[in-house]
Design a protein around this motif. Structure first.
Motif, PDB file in Angstrom:
ATOM      1  N   ILE A  40       0.586  -0.858  -0.320  1.00 36.02           N
ATOM      2  CA  ILE A  40       0.208   0.043  -0.141  1.00 36.02           C
ATOM      3  C   ILE A  40       1.161   1.404  -0.208  1.00 36.02           C
ATOM      4  O   ILE A  40       0.241   2.188  -0.837  1.00 36.02           O
ATOM      5  CB  ILE A  40      -0.862   0.198   0.867  1.00 36.02           C
ATOM      6  N   ILE A  41       1.970   1.300   1.087  1.00 29.97           N
ATOM      7  CA  ILE A  41       2.583   2.179   0.701  1.00 29.97           C
ATOM      8  C   ILE A  41       3.101   2.654  -0.448  1.00 29.97           C
ATOM      9  O   ILE A  41       3.219   4.181  -0.712  1.00 29.97           O
ATOM     10  CB  ILE A  41       4.090   2.196   2.415  1.00 29.97           C
ATOM     11  N   ILE A  42       3.768   1.986  -1.004  1.00 33.40           N
ATOM     12  CA  ILE A  42       4.231   2.644  -2.885  1.00 33.40           C
ATOM     13  C   ILE A  42       3.166   2.879  -3.527  1.00 33.40           C
ATOM     14  O   ILE A  42       3.618   4.477  -4.084  1.00 33.40           O
ATOM     15  CB  ILE A  42       4.620   0.648  -3.406  1.00 33.40           C
ATOM     16  N   TYR A  43       1.914   3.190  -3.572  1.00 29.48           N
ATOM     17  CA  TYR A  43       0.748   3.277  -3.699  1.00 29.48           C
ATOM     18  C   TYR A  43       1.139   5.475  -3.732  1.00 29.48           C
ATOM     19  O   TYR A  43       0.978   5.872  -4.252  1.00 29.48           O
ATOM     20  CB  TYR A  43      -0.491   3.236  -4.223  1.00 29.48           C
ATOM     21  N   THR A  44       1.481   5.352  -2.306  1.00 29.58           N
ATOM     22  CA  THR A  44       1.632   6.426  -1.595  1.00 29.58           C
ATOM     23  C   THR A  44       2.356   7.496  -2.569  1.00 29.58           C
ATOM     24  O   THR A  44       2.571   8.490  -2.807  1.00 29.58           O
ATOM     25  CB  THR A  44       1.736   6.549  -0.732  1.00 29.58           C
ATOM     26  N   LEU A  45       3.650   6.724  -2.260  1.00 31.95           N
ATOM     27  CA  LEU A  45       4.988   6.990  -2.697  1.00 31.95           C
ATOM     28  C   LEU A  45       5.207   7.511  -4.158  1.00 31.95           C
ATOM     29  O   LEU A  45       6.173   8.292  -4.666  1.00 31.95           O
ATOM     30  CB  LEU A  45       5.944   6.025  -2.453  1.00 31.95           C
ATOM     31  N   GLU A  46       4.332   6.262  -5.019  1.00 31.56           N
ATOM     32  CA  GLU A  46       4.256   6.576  -6.473  1.00 31.56           C
ATOM     33  C   GLU A  46       4.331   8.195  -6.776  1.00 31.56           C
ATOM     34  O   GLU A  46       3.981   8.790  -7.373  1.00 31.56           O
ATOM     35  CB  GLU A  46       3.828   5.078  -7.064  1.00 31.56           C
ATOM     36  N   SER A  47       2.971   8.731  -5.902  1.00 30.56           N
ATOM     37  CA  SER A  47       2.139   9.197  -6.016  1.00 30.56           C
ATOM     38  C   SER A  47       2.771  10.585  -6.132  1.00 30.56           C
ATOM     39  O   SER A  47       2.638  11.828  -6.702  1.00 30.56           O
ATOM     40  CB  SER A  47       1.073  10.027  -5.175  1.00 30.56           C
ATOM     41  N   PHE A  48       4.029  11.012  -4.621  1.00 27.21           N
ATOM     42  CA  PHE A  48       4.788  11.925  -4.782  1.00 27.21           C
ATOM     43  C   PHE A  48       5.841  12.235  -5.891  1.00 27.21           C
ATOM     44  O   PHE A  48       6.583  13.010  -5.857  1.00 27.21           O
ATOM     45  CB  PHE A  48       5.363  11.838  -3.161  1.00 27.21           C
ATOM     46  N   ASP A  49       6.240  10.344  -6.181  1.00 25.04           N
ATOM     47  CA  ASP A  49       7.326  10.350  -7.204  1.00 25.04           C
ATOM     48  C   ASP A  49       7.047  11.328  -8.374  1.00 25.04           C
ATOM     49  O   ASP A  49       7.584  11.854  -9.049  1.00 25.04           O
ATOM     50  CB  ASP A  49       7.979   9.321  -7.449  1.00 25.04           C
ATOM     51  N   ARG A  50       5.656  11.407  -8.755  1.00 27.27           N
ATOM     52  CA  ARG A  50       5.133  11.611  -9.878  1.00 27.27           C
ATOM     53  C   ARG A  50       4.673  13.110  -9.966  1.00 27.27           C
ATOM     54  O   ARG A  50       4.630  13.809 -11.049  1.00 27.27           O
ATOM     55  CB  ARG A  50       3.371  10.796 -10.672  1.00 27.27           C
ATOM     56  N   HIS A  51       4.710  13.850  -8.726  1.00 28.35           N
ATOM     57  CA  HIS A  51       4.022  14.808  -8.440  1.00 28.35           C
ATOM     58  C   HIS A  51       5.482  16.305  -8.885  1.00 28.35           C
ATOM     59  O   HIS A  51       6.412  16.197  -8.565  1.00 28.35           O
ATOM     60  CB  HIS A  51       4.003  15.275  -6.700  1.00 28.35           C
ATOM     61  N   PRO A  52       5.446  16.789  -9.700  1.00 23.70           N
ATOM     62  CA  PRO A  52       5.983  18.325 -10.557  1.00 23.70           C
ATOM     63  C   PRO A  52       6.322  19.061  -9.184  1.00 23.70           C
ATOM     64  O   PRO A  52       7.915  19.437  -9.310  1.00 23.70           O
ATOM     65  CB  PRO A  52       5.356  18.854 -11.286  1.00 23.70           C
ATOM     66  N   LYS A  53       5.856  19.232  -8.096  1.00 23.02           N
ATOM     67  CA  LYS A  53       6.327  20.512  -7.430  1.00 23.02           C
ATOM     68  C   LYS A  53       7.027  19.481  -6.631  1.00 23.02           C
ATOM     69  O   LYS A  53       8.096  20.417  -5.148  1.00 23.02           O
ATOM     70  CB  LYS A  53       4.879  20.956  -6.925  1.00 23.02           C
ATOM     71  N   ILE A  54       7.021  18.705  -5.778  1.00 28.01           N
ATOM     72  CA  ILE A  54       7.456  17.896  -4.865  1.00 28.01           C
ATOM     73  C   ILE A  54       9.560  17.198  -5.094  1.00 28.01           C
ATOM     74  O   ILE A  54       9.194  16.722  -6.671  1.00 28.01           O
ATOM     75  CB  ILE A  54       7.341  16.478  -4.674  1.00 28.01           C
ATOM     76  N   ASP A  55      10.366  17.811  -4.609  1.00 30.01           N
ATOM     77  CA  ASP A  55      11.720  17.659  -4.836  1.00 30.01           C
ATOM     78  C   ASP A  55      12.382  16.139  -4.411  1.00 30.01           C
ATOM     79  O   ASP A  55      12.714  15.998  -4.914  1.00 30.01           O
ATOM     80  CB  ASP A  55      12.254  18.425  -4.495  1.00 30.01           C
ATOM     81  N   GLN A  56      11.607  16.554  -2.978  1.00 36.72           N
ATOM     82  CA  GLN A  56      12.397  15.273  -1.876  1.00 36.72           C
ATOM     83  C   GLN A  56      11.779  14.711  -1.115  1.00 36.72           C
ATOM     84  O   GLN A  56      10.230  15.028  -0.984  1.00 36.72           O
ATOM     85  CB  GLN A  56      13.679  15.018  -1.413  1.00 36.72           C
ATOM     86  N   VAL A  57      11.329  13.530  -0.493  1.00 36.07           N
ATOM     87  CA  VAL A  57      10.476  13.014   0.066  1.00 36.07           C
ATOM     88  C   VAL A  57      11.062  12.294   1.843  1.00 36.07           C
ATOM     89  O   VAL A  57      12.065  11.439   1.330  1.00 36.07           O
ATOM     90  CB  VAL A  57       9.560  11.628  -0.229  1.00 36.07           C
ATOM     91  N   VAL A  58      10.770  12.307   3.021  1.00 36.05           N
ATOM     92  CA  VAL A  58      11.303  11.246   3.950  1.00 36.05           C
ATOM     93  C   VAL A  58      10.179  10.631   4.076  1.00 36.05           C
ATOM     94  O   VAL A  58       8.886  11.262   4.648  1.00 36.05           O
ATOM     95  CB  VAL A  58      11.624  12.538   4.921  1.00 36.05           C
TER      96      VAL A  58
END
Length: 103
Positions: free
Chosen positions: A31-49
């Motif tokens: 399930i967590i990968i669906y969330t992380l994929e969304s952030f990974d595709r978002h053009p305004k997000i540079d990095q994730v913790v």
């Protein structure tokens, strides 16, 4: 720089699962990968913790690599309650963000 904090430290107690709910597989993907994929595709997000349940960081990193998530820079341990997990992330980022960075 825009940094997203993803809280993934839950245990899934109400679900009665043996593993944390964020690692439950749905259509051959945790399930967590669906969330992380969304952030990974978002053009305004540079990095994730990712704030992860203690002891599960290696599993999280394994899935991040397996599914090609690029924007996750850090996986840190969460706290005993969600507020402590948020605080852990903010404190962790305090020396990584500068000027007009957004979290």
């Amino acid at each position: 720089m825009i940094t997203a904090i993803v809280l993934a430290g839950g245990v899934g107690k109400r679900m009665g699962m043996e593993i944390p709910k964020q690692f439950v597989m749905v259509n051959e993907k945790p399930i967590i990968i669906y969330t992380l994929e969304s952030f990974d595709r978002h053009p305004k997000i540079d990095q994730v913790v990712v704030v992860c349940k203690q002891g599960w960081a290696d599993t999280m990193w394994g899935y991040i690599r397996e599914f090609g998530i690029k924007k996750v820079k850090w996986v840190i341990s969460g706290g005993s309650i969600v507020q402590k997990s948020i605080n852990n992330a903010v404190q962790f980022l305090s020396d990584k963000c500068v000027g007009d960075d957004i979290v």
